[in-house]
Write a protein that holds these residues in place. Sequence first.
Motif, PDB file in Angstrom:
ATOM      1  N   MET A   1       1.092  -2.341  -7.831  1.00 20.33           N
ATOM      2  CA  MET A   1       1.221  -1.009  -7.275  1.00 20.33           C
ATOM      3  C   MET A   1       2.336  -0.283  -8.014  1.00 20.33           C
ATOM      4  SD  MET A   1       2.090   0.170  -3.363  1.00 20.33           S
ATOM      5  CE  MET A   1       3.382  -0.995  -3.081  1.00 20.33           C
ATOM      6  N   GLU A   2       1.983   0.693  -8.788  1.00 18.53           N
ATOM      7  CA  GLU A   2       2.963   1.485  -9.525  1.00 18.53           C
ATOM      8  C   GLU A   2       3.432   2.641  -8.652  1.00 18.53           C
ATOM      9  OE1 GLU A   2       3.086   4.460 -13.340  1.00 18.53           O
ATOM     10  OE2 GLU A   2       1.581   2.881 -13.302  1.00 18.53           O
ATOM     11  N   LEU A   3       4.742   2.679  -8.373  1.00 16.77           N
ATOM     12  CA  LEU A   3       5.335   3.742  -7.572  1.00 16.77           C
ATOM     13  C   LEU A   3       6.322   4.520  -8.404  1.00 16.77           C
ATOM     14  CD1 LEU A   3       6.182   1.944  -4.212  1.00 16.77           C
ATOM     15  CD2 LEU A   3       4.236   3.419  -4.712  1.00 16.77           C
ATOM     16  N   LEU A   4       6.331   5.817  -8.167  1.00 20.31           N
ATOM     17  CA  LEU A   4       7.312   6.685  -8.798  1.00 20.31           C
ATOM     18  C   LEU A   4       7.796   7.659  -7.738  1.00 20.31           C
ATOM     19  CD1 LEU A   4       8.755   7.883 -11.354  1.00 20.31           C
ATOM     20  CD2 LEU A   4       6.781   9.415 -11.525  1.00 20.31           C
ATOM     21  N   ILE A   5       9.095   7.815  -7.649  1.00 18.81           N
ATOM     22  CA  ILE A   5       9.675   8.835  -6.781  1.00 18.81           C
ATOM     23  C   ILE A   5      10.394   9.793  -7.700  1.00 18.81           C
ATOM     24  CG2 ILE A   5      11.348   9.339  -4.972  1.00 18.81           C
ATOM     25  CD1 ILE A   5      10.701   6.597  -3.795  1.00 18.81           C
ATOM     26  N   ARG A   6      10.051  11.058  -7.562  1.00 22.12           N
ATOM     27  CA  ARG A   6      10.709  12.058  -8.394  1.00 22.12           C
ATOM     28  C   ARG A   6      11.226  13.198  -7.542  1.00 22.12           C
ATOM     29  NH1 ARG A   6       7.787  16.592  -9.187  1.00 22.12           N
ATOM     30  NH2 ARG A   6       5.513  16.505  -8.979  1.00 22.12           N
ATOM     31  N   LEU A  54       6.674  11.109  -3.635  1.00 26.21           N
ATOM     32  CA  LEU A  54       6.336   9.732  -3.978  1.00 26.21           C
ATOM     33  C   LEU A  54       4.924   9.716  -4.541  1.00 26.21           C
ATOM     34  CD1 LEU A  54       7.075   6.523  -2.130  1.00 26.21           C
ATOM     35  CD2 LEU A  54       4.696   7.037  -2.638  1.00 26.21           C
ATOM     36  N   LEU A  55       4.787   9.118  -5.708  1.00 26.13           N
ATOM     37  CA  LEU A  55       3.476   8.980  -6.343  1.00 26.13           C
ATOM     38  C   LEU A  55       3.114   7.500  -6.375  1.00 26.13           C
ATOM     39  CD1 LEU A  55       4.845  11.260  -8.933  1.00 26.13           C
ATOM     40  CD2 LEU A  55       2.584  11.804  -8.080  1.00 26.13           C
ATOM     41  N   ARG A  56       1.881   7.220  -5.999  1.00 27.00           N
ATOM     42  CA  ARG A  56       1.353   5.860  -6.144  1.00 27.00           C
ATOM     43  C   ARG A  56       0.336   5.954  -7.261  1.00 27.00           C
ATOM     44  NH1 ARG A  56      -2.644   2.464  -4.166  1.00 27.00           N
ATOM     45  NH2 ARG A  56      -1.943   0.355  -3.763  1.00 27.00           N
ATOM     46  N   GLY A  57       0.703   5.349  -8.389  1.00 25.73           N
ATOM     47  CA  GLY A  57      -0.069   5.613  -9.598  1.00 25.73           C
ATOM     48  C   GLY A  57       0.200   7.060  -9.976  1.00 25.73           C
ATOM     49  N   GLU A  58      -0.842   7.821 -10.151  1.00 23.30           N
ATOM     50  CA  GLU A  58      -0.672   9.245 -10.459  1.00 23.30           C
ATOM     51  C   GLU A  58      -0.971  10.136  -9.251  1.00 23.30           C
ATOM     52  OE1 GLU A  58      -2.631  10.481 -14.029  1.00 23.30           O
ATOM     53  OE2 GLU A  58      -2.041   8.674 -15.098  1.00 23.30           O
ATOM     54  N   THR A  59      -1.208   9.504  -8.099  1.00 22.31           N
ATOM     55  CA  THR A  59      -1.607  10.243  -6.908  1.00 22.31           C
ATOM     56  C   THR A  59      -0.415  10.507  -5.990  1.00 22.31           C
ATOM     57  OG1 THR A  59      -3.758   9.136  -7.009  1.00 22.31           O
ATOM     58  CG2 THR A  59      -3.188  10.237  -4.939  1.00 22.31           C
TER      59      THR A  59
END
Length: 159
Positions: A1-6, A54-59
């Motif tokens: 699970m790829e997570l990104l918080i921006r 918060l993005l999970r993948g690109e979503t």
Amino acid sequence: MELLIREATSEDAALIAELTRNSWANKVAPNSSGHREATDHVIEDLQHGGAFILLRGETPAGSVRWLPLDSDFDVWEIRRMGICPTFRGERLSQHLMEALIHRAQAADVRELRLAVRVDQAQLVDLYAAFGFEIAPELEYTRANPDDTPPIVMRRVMRH
């Protein structure tokens, strides 16, 4: 699970409004103003405070906002944290909360506050796990005057 918080910018206002409405749908009482979240309101919040997406993948999967109190800029109120229904049950809100706490520490914020709707009281335990305590002596400055006053919680960041 790829997570990104921006950190959000004003260009994200429409997305944040949509994420808020989506997160509130079938989860929060219909009289909550989150169901009517508008882009211009989000822009105003971003001008005075900030937000994370918060993005999970690109979503885009969720968001959270913060605003300093008008009377005390080193006290932030946490607003509108939510995870879209598709992503619930993955404990993603903890990532948003951790990011916000780290951001507050970096800004040397003295205290974080949040409000829990009375009909969402099960969230008190979630926030308590992050060091928040119920503060009955406090009023939430952005409470809906047409609703039951929320449960206010605080986390003291520094003394």
